[in-house]
Design an enzyme around this catalytic site. Structure first.
Site, PDB file in Angstrom:
ATOM      1  N   LYS A  75       0.846  -1.200   0.000  1.00  0.00           N
ATOM      2  CA  LYS A  75       0.000   0.000   0.000  1.00  0.00           C
ATOM      3  C   LYS A  75       0.879   1.246   0.000  1.00  0.00           C
ATOM      4  O   LYS A  75       0.597   2.215  -0.711  1.00  0.00           O
ATOM      5  CB  LYS A  75      -0.908   0.013   1.241  1.00  0.00           C
TER       6      LYS A  75
ATOM      7  N   GLN B  26      -4.986  -1.499   9.681  1.00  0.00           N
ATOM      8  CA  GLN B  26      -4.857  -2.788   9.011  1.00  0.00           C
ATOM      9  C   GLN B  26      -5.449  -3.907   9.873  1.00  0.00           C
ATOM     10  O   GLN B  26      -5.118  -4.023  11.052  1.00  0.00           O
ATOM     11  CB  GLN B  26      -3.359  -3.059   8.726  1.00  0.00           C
TER      12      GLN B  26
ATOM     13  N   ASP C  96     -11.289   3.127   4.099  1.00  0.00           N
ATOM     14  CA  ASP C  96     -11.722   1.728   3.970  1.00  0.00           C
ATOM     15  C   ASP C  96     -13.248   1.631   3.926  1.00  0.00           C
ATOM     16  O   ASP C  96     -13.801   0.574   3.624  1.00  0.00           O
ATOM     17  CB  ASP C  96     -11.198   0.907   5.159  1.00  0.00           C
TER      18      ASP C  96
END
Ligand code: NAP
Length: 290
Positions: free
Chosen positions: A55, A99, A122
């Protein structure tokens, strides 16, 4: 026998990332804004470390700033919440991502909901999940977004098509079902209690599998001419395989995503897209053309 078109997620994601790079460059030149994405990684999960590194690389490649915060596996929930709050307050940060998975002592739901919805790239906070349900503009989860983009490379107008989504997780199945409903599909959500999965799948014009069970969906579950999106990632020995028996399904489908190289690359691309959108929206700018 007919063989399906392979939906090249890698190439489609690359093209999307190039467009995101263009939008980022424009934000920088016109508005002096360089979007920043902060990723919080807790613990030592090796797969998570690989995801976070990838990422970071993709973020910089798209012209954005990448910020990484690593915490020990025994970090306390209060420590993670305090970090998220600092990132919420930091004007140089446009996107905050925690995460998953988090270590067992941490309440993941609590931590996610600390993220400012305007920075929730997200799309997993209650606020953004609620907006998706209500059909109000928000930040949408990345993997389902990527799946819909892939479907639309094959069929532009989805209205009236029967979409069957297998899996009802917050991360993939539920939001994907809502996005396909927003495209005016007739949506069936299948899950572990579905009585006749094979028969349910056979009625799908669009079949999306997000289960996490290697080759659960056999070739004869696929209606002839269907579009098959395989979200699953399952490690079998050294190989990664999807939830769909690719060889069998490809004999009947019109188009199918491979694993790897299908939905996976779209997830990071959509994360970058959400970061650019968040950067623009937070400053009251119109959504960049992507
Ligand atoms: P999850 O939270 O474990 O959810 C799995 C879903 O599958 C559940 O809703 C479960 O039903 C359903 N299910 C389990 N066994 C089933 C069966 N035999 N028949 C029908 N449904 C069944 O998983 P997830 O987070 O959604 O992830 C799903 C898969 O996608 C995983 O392989 C994951 O690695 C992959 N994934 C890929 C990406 C990507 O970027 N490509 C991103 C995220 C996830 P119940 O609700 O009834 O238990």
């Amino acid at each position: 026998m007919a063989t399906a078109d392979i939906i090249d997620g890698k190439a489609i994601a690359e093209a999307l990332r190039a467009r995101i790079g263009g939008a980022t460059a424009e934000l920088a030149s016109r508005h002096r804004v360089v979007p920043g994405l902060a990723v919080v990684l807790v613990g030592d999960d090796p797969a998570s470390h690989v995801y976070v590194r990838n990422k970071g690389i993709a973020t910089k490649k798209a012209g954005m700033r990448s910020i990484e915060h690593r915490l020990a596996a025994d970090a306390r929930e209060a420590e993670i919440v305090a970090l998220v709050r600092r990132l919420n307050a930091d004007d140089a940060v446009d996107g905050v991502l925690v995460q998953m998975p988090l270590p067992p002592q941490i309440d993941a739901h609590r931590v996610i909901n600390e993220i400012d919805p305007a920075k929730d790239v997200d799309g997993l906070t209650e606020a953004n999940a609620g907006r998706l349900l209500l059909g109000v503009k928000g930040l949408e989860p990345c993997t389902p977004q990527g799946s819909v983009i892939l479907i639309k490379t094959i069929e532009k107008k989805l209205a009236g098509l029967h979409a069957v989504v297998i899996g009802r997780s917050i991360l993939v199945g539920k939001p994907l079902s809502l996005m396909l409903l927003a495209e005016n599909c007739t949506v069936t959500m299948a899950h572990s209690r579905t009585r006749d999965l094979a028969e349910t799948c056979r009625s799908a014009d669009i079949l999306c599998a997000a289960v996490g069970k290697a080759a659960l969906i056999k070739g004869d579950f696929v209606k002839s001419g269907a579009i098959v999106i395989d979200v699953g990632i399952n490690r079998v020995g050294e190989r990664l395989i999807g939830d769909v028996d690719f060889a069998g399904a490809a004999q009947r489908a019109r188009a199918i995503t491979p694993v790897p190289g299908g939905v996976g690359p779209m997830t990071i691309a959509c994360l970058l897209k959400n970061t650019v959108l968040a950067a623009a929206r937070r400053r009251g700018l119109p959504d960049p053309e992507i």
